[in-house]
Design an enzyme around this catalytic site. Structure first.
Site, mmCIF file in Angstrom:
data_model
loop_
_atom_site.group_PDB
_atom_site.id
_atom_site.type_symbol
_atom_site.label_atom_id
_atom_site.label_comp_id
_atom_site.label_asym_id
_atom_site.label_seq_id
_atom_site.Cartn_x
_atom_site.Cartn_y
_atom_site.Cartn_z
ATOM 1 N N GLY A 58 0.742 -1.235 0.051
ATOM 2 C CA GLY A 58 -0.046 0.147 -0.029
ATOM 3 C C GLY A 58 0.771 1.267 0.034
ATOM 4 O O GLY A 58 2.004 1.270 0.497
ATOM 5 N N CYS A 85 5.486 -6.267 1.753
ATOM 6 C CA CYS A 85 5.825 -4.974 1.930
ATOM 7 C C CYS A 85 4.973 -4.065 2.939
ATOM 8 O O CYS A 85 5.135 -4.503 3.884
ATOM 9 C CB CYS A 85 5.371 -4.022 0.261
ATOM 10 S SG CYS A 85 6.291 -2.709 0.294
ATOM 11 N N TYR A 86 4.111 -3.286 2.714
ATOM 12 C CA TYR A 86 3.264 -2.384 3.639
ATOM 13 C C TYR A 86 2.609 -3.625 4.679
ATOM 14 O O TYR A 86 2.610 -3.386 5.726
ATOM 15 C CB TYR A 86 2.215 -1.886 3.013
ATOM 16 C CG TYR A 86 1.323 -0.799 4.108
ATOM 17 C CD1 TYR A 86 1.768 0.343 4.451
ATOM 18 C CD2 TYR A 86 -0.008 -1.448 4.460
ATOM 19 C CE1 TYR A 86 0.956 1.079 5.392
ATOM 20 C CE2 TYR A 86 -0.731 -0.599 5.513
ATOM 21 C CZ TYR A 86 -0.209 0.552 5.773
ATOM 22 O OH TYR A 86 -1.154 1.234 6.560
ATOM 23 N N HIS A 172 8.240 -7.638 -3.676
ATOM 24 C CA HIS A 172 6.934 -7.949 -4.385
ATOM 25 C C HIS A 172 7.133 -9.406 -5.070
ATOM 26 O O HIS A 172 7.449 -9.522 -6.106
ATOM 27 C CB HIS A 172 6.527 -6.874 -5.259
ATOM 28 C CG HIS A 172 6.145 -5.805 -4.590
ATOM 29 N ND1 HIS A 172 4.894 -5.475 -4.103
ATOM 30 C CD2 HIS A 172 6.625 -4.310 -4.028
ATOM 31 C CE1 HIS A 172 4.538 -4.365 -3.580
ATOM 32 N NE2 HIS A 172 5.842 -3.812 -3.411
ATOM 33 N N GLU A 174 4.505 -10.920 -6.410
ATOM 34 C CA GLU A 174 3.678 -10.951 -7.601
ATOM 35 C C GLU A 174 4.044 -10.413 -8.861
ATOM 36 O O GLU A 174 3.322 -10.847 -9.779
ATOM 37 C CB GLU A 174 2.382 -10.338 -7.049
ATOM 38 C CG GLU A 174 2.283 -8.809 -6.861
ATOM 39 C CD GLU A 174 3.065 -8.357 -5.559
ATOM 40 O OE1 GLU A 174 3.581 -8.906 -4.748
ATOM 41 O OE2 GLU A 174 2.642 -7.136 -5.163
ATOM 42 N N ASP A 230 -16.260 -10.586 -23.360
ATOM 43 C CA ASP A 230 -16.926 -10.858 -22.183
ATOM 44 C C ASP A 230 -18.499 -11.321 -22.746
ATOM 45 O O ASP A 230 -18.913 -12.178 -22.083
ATOM 46 C CB ASP A 230 -17.116 -9.542 -21.385
ATOM 47 C CG ASP A 230 -15.801 -9.056 -21.152
ATOM 48 O OD1 ASP A 230 -14.770 -9.785 -21.084
ATOM 49 O OD2 ASP A 230 -15.516 -7.966 -20.593
ATOM 50 N N LYS A 372 -10.122 -11.192 -16.435
ATOM 51 C CA LYS A 372 -10.021 -11.184 -17.799
ATOM 52 C C LYS A 372 -9.347 -12.415 -18.529
ATOM 53 O O LYS A 372 -9.940 -13.056 -19.362
ATOM 54 C CB LYS A 372 -9.601 -10.042 -18.240
ATOM 55 C CG LYS A 372 -9.766 -9.742 -19.827
ATOM 56 C CD LYS A 372 -11.017 -9.170 -19.959
ATOM 57 C CE LYS A 372 -11.224 -8.803 -21.842
ATOM 58 N NZ LYS A 372 -12.487 -8.089 -21.922
#
Ligand code: XMP
Length: 516
Positions: A58, A85-86, A172, A174, A230, A372
């Site tokens: 964050g 992290c945060y 991070h 990710e 979609d 998605k």
């Protein structure tokens, strides 16, 4: 239609730009994952019974007044927690660590030395590259913690509590710039949370199909088709679920790309054999747009004309009780539309379908749990062709917002021809997936040229190709010159009335992807 996945991870969102990415990475490990607000009470978490919690990064500092926090009881639930992290700073602070601001704020690649190969860092080499993005770090931890890794500037880059199942990463895992981040996340999921990774899209499809059948009974469902990914996946899923009880409506507004309406019609009549209603409304839309040059006014008029056409056709369909829409998980999160999810972010949404509530249908949104990339995979599983599944986004108001100035049939035809060449060349160059959106724009200016011995004064076409992860920011595609040359030559030679092609080299921000 919410399904209960038996293994679930919750991501507590502290305002990280990466919260959705974390959730996607977890789902890539076949573990179902949802994003919830950071302040979710521990008692609510106990009810939801997740296998693990991930506290996102964050932008705030944990010691700032008013910094987003979490219920401190969440660390006592016995549910494994991974702070990123945060999130790590928060976890350490809550459990007796000390966080301080580092003088040289650390952004970018760093070499991480693994000190302890325990369950979190299992299988990692002694040194590995990680991505840092922080202004604070955990400077001291009590004896209850064990430092697992360090970088040159960050002595506690990864940490574990000795008694509680609480872990922290200062970097991070990710992002792709942490190449072994996926391994670390997988370790957390399997070794700390004991997830077996049994969440599969095929199960999702089957469960959703059963749920739709139950909810719909013998009523009829209407689904608007736009040709986009979609709505196509929704229609394919419903076709599988309720077959003849599905009616699709395609409003051909005359603002679609070359051959687009025909492709959609072929797919949903030849292949899926749905009850497809095609509303041929080109004249209605062109009449509504006559003389209009203001982009917002174009959008407004197209929106109204669309609703009128759609509603009129829907009325003709008897016993229609439900309306299916292709709402995705990011739309749900960003609109604040989930019980436990984060609050709505301030983001100007393009109203994708543009259908008002007053149509008085019950909504069916079978994709509202999916990202998605998962929708694309599901589309392929349901038998949709690659061409539809990997189609670029296309704005609801269609070519009207790419035909700058007045919209008329001849100008749209010119644009359609130029646009088809851009798409064809991008596809032939094998760049359709690398490029996120590619299209032509017809400018409202003419320029002087020379053809043979004669002077010409003709239209200018701009070519726009961009690359992006999330469409909130985008870079222009650095296309090879020979490809640009081919596109330009072909448009000028093949499209009557165009004597100049320019390439748009603006990124977003400050430019937008569309020109209007
Ligand atoms: P911009 O131009 O705002 O576009 O950078 C971001 C993304 O949204 C699409 N877009 C629209 N989609 N209705 C839509 O359904 C609209 O009015 C609209 N305007 C832009 C655009 O193509 C890009 O993918």
């Amino acid at each position: 239609m919410a399904r209960v996945a038996d293994e679930k991870i919750l991501v507590l969102d502290f305002g990280s730009q990466y919260a959705q990415l974390i959730a996607r990475r977890v789902r890539e490990q076949q573990v179902y994952c949802e994003i919830v607000r950071h302040s979710i009470p521990a008692e609510r978490i106990r009810q939801l019974a997740p296998r693990g919690l991930i506290l996102s990064g964050g932008p705030a500092s944990v010691y700032e007044p008013g910094a987003p926090s979490c219920d401190p009881q969440i660390f006592q639930l016995g549910i494994p927690v991974l702070g990123i992290c945060y999130g790590m700073q928060l976890a350490c602070q809550a459990l007796g660590g000390h966080v301080q601001s580092v003088p040289a704020r650390e952004y970018g690649r760093a070499v991480c030395r693994v000190l302890v190969n325990d369950e979190l860092l299992n299988g990692l080499p002694a040194e590995t590259q990680v991505w840092m993005s922080h202004g604070d770090q955990v400077s001291q931890v009590s004896d209850d913690f064990l430092a697992l890794a360090a970088t040159n500037t960050c002595p506690i880059a990864a940490v574990r509590h000795r008694q509680l199942p609480v872990y922290g990463l200062q970097f991070h895992p990710e992002v792709t710039h942490t190449p072994l981040g996926v391994t670390i996340l997988a370790n957390f999921l399997t070794r700390a949370c004991h997830c077996s990774g049994n969440w599969k899209l095929s199960d999702f499809a089957e469960e959703t199909i059963v749920a739709v059948r139950e909810r719909v009974g013998d009523a009829r469902v209407i689904c608007g088709l736009s040709g986009g990914v979609d709505s196509s996946v929704v229609a394919a899923l419903l076709s599988e679920a309720i077959g003849p009880q599905l009616s699709c409506i395609l409003v051909d507004n005359g603002l679609l790309r070359k051959g687009e309406a025909e492709r959609v019609i072929a797919e949903f009549t030849d292949h899926f054999k749905t009850d497809l209603h095609v509303v041929r409304a080109e004249e209605t839309f062109l009449a509504a747009l006559a003389g209009v040059v203001n982009p917002q006014e174009k959008r407004r008029r197209i929106g109204h004309a669309f609703i009128d056409c759609f509603a009129a056709e829907a009325k003709r369909i008897h016993r229609a009780h439900f309306l299916a829409q292709g709402t995705l998980y990011p739309d749900v999160i960003e609109s604040g539309g989930t019980t436990d999810g984060p609050a709505a972010t301030i983001k100007l949404h393009h109203n994708v379908g543009g259908l008002p509530e007053k149509l008085e249908f019950d909504l069916i949104e079978p994709l509202r749990d999916l990202f998605k990339d998962e929708v694309r995979k599901l589309g392929l599983q349901l038998g949709l062709p690659e061409e539809i599944v990997w189609r670029h986004p296309f704005p609801g108001p269609g070519l009207a917002v790419r035909c700058l100035g007045e919209v008329s049939k001849p100008r749209l035809d010119t644009l359609r021809d130029a646009d088809a060449i851009v798409l064809e060349e991008i596809r032939n160059a094998g760049l359709n997936r690398k490029v996120s959106q590619a299209f032509a724009v017809l400018l409202p200016v003419q320029s002087v040229g020379v053809m043979g011995d004669a002077r010409t004064y003709e239209d200018v076409v701009a070519v726009r190709c961009i690359e992006t992860e999330d469409f909130m920011t985008a870079d222009w595609s650095h296309l090879p010159y020979d490809l640009l040359a081919r596109i330009s030559t072909r448009i000028i030679n093949e499209v009557a009335g165009v004597n100049r092609v320019v390439y748009d080299i603006s990124s977003k921000p400050p430019a937008t992807i569309e020109w209007e």
